[in-house]
Design an enzyme around this catalytic site. Sequence first.
Site, short mmCIF file in Angstrom:
data_model
loop_
_atom_site.label_atom_id
_atom_site.label_comp_id
_atom_site.label_asym_id
_atom_site.label_seq_id
_atom_site.Cartn_x
_atom_site.Cartn_y
_atom_site.Cartn_z
N HIS A 1 38.07 48.24 63.81
CA HIS A 1 39.00 47.15 63.53
C HIS A 1 40.26 47.36 64.36
O HIS A 1 40.70 48.49 64.56
CB HIS A 1 39.33 47.12 62.03
CG HIS A 1 40.06 45.87 61.64
ND1 HIS A 1 41.41 45.72 61.87
CD2 HIS A 1 39.64 44.71 61.10
CE1 HIS A 1 41.78 44.50 61.47
NE2 HIS A 1 40.71 43.88 60.99
N GLY B 1 45.96 37.62 60.74
CA GLY B 1 47.07 37.55 59.80
C GLY B 1 48.26 36.76 60.29
O GLY B 1 49.35 36.83 59.72
P1 PGA Z 1 42.92 37.62 58.58
O1 PGA Z 1 42.29 39.07 58.90
O2 PGA Z 1 41.81 36.73 58.09
O3 PGA Z 1 43.96 37.88 57.53
O4 PGA Z 1 43.51 37.12 59.84
C1 PGA Z 1 41.04 39.20 59.51
C2 PGA Z 1 40.72 40.65 59.77
O5 PGA Z 1 41.60 41.43 60.13
O6 PGA Z 1 39.55 41.07 59.63
#
Ligand code: PGA
Length: 249
Positions: free
Chosen positions: A95, A173
């Site tokens: 990630h 995010g």
């Molecule tokens: P998000 O995160 O949907 O809050 O953008 C996705 C992720 O980091 O897997």
Amino acid sequence: MRDSVIAANWKMNLGIDEARELAIQISASEKKVANREIILFPSFLQITAVHEAIKDSEIGLGAQDVHFEDKGAFTGEVAAFQLVEAGCSHVLIGHSERRHYFREDYETVNKKMLTALRSGLKVMLCVGESLEERENCITEMVVVDQVVSAFEQVPEKELENIYVAYEPIWAIGTGKTATTEDAAHVHEIIRKTLKRSYSEEAAEAMRILYGGSVKPDNIKSLLANEQIDGALVGGASLKHSSFDQLINA
Ligand code: PGA
């Protein structure tokens, strides 16, 4: 046709009781959805509670990380066999938050991939470019490098145990999503890259998900594209009301 996948990455957000409650609610909704795989990635401490909550469902359970050694003196780390013992079927690897905040490099990601697969875990490999890399027009190069290095020494028979999540870092995010066309283009590049090392059939069967600010209002357009086999969801997976809309989209 590849079955689609909706995966929840809860990151470091929920308490144990909240995670259990959310898992119970998701498990109740899951029974109504066909041809869609659901996988939950709670934090390590919630794995047991979530496992208990979903054990009678088809929902997959994964950890957000794993150590690359099988066992030994690695204070604070969690081994693949311990995840399996706790009920995990899956693990997230690479990630961008791990690559960025914890300096995980290509070699570490590859070692984690090989250890996880050897232990019988299915791997969700995350790749994606930063905003700077996108602005410098090197998205394709970055993603291809991430994919090639992560799959080093991975035999073809393991491909069915791997998913790739394309997550542009600038979309995680932030509320900014890649357009469906941009995401689909990178997904195509990822699949082509895999076809250089593996058979057409194995590469075609692999699920490639999109992640980065996936919400109930953009999921339909993403899933409508044949290159996009699902979504890895952070923020919108933390509430049953929004996650339920995603798994039913
Ligand atoms: P998000 O995160 O949907 O809050 O953008 C996705 C992720 O980091 O897997």
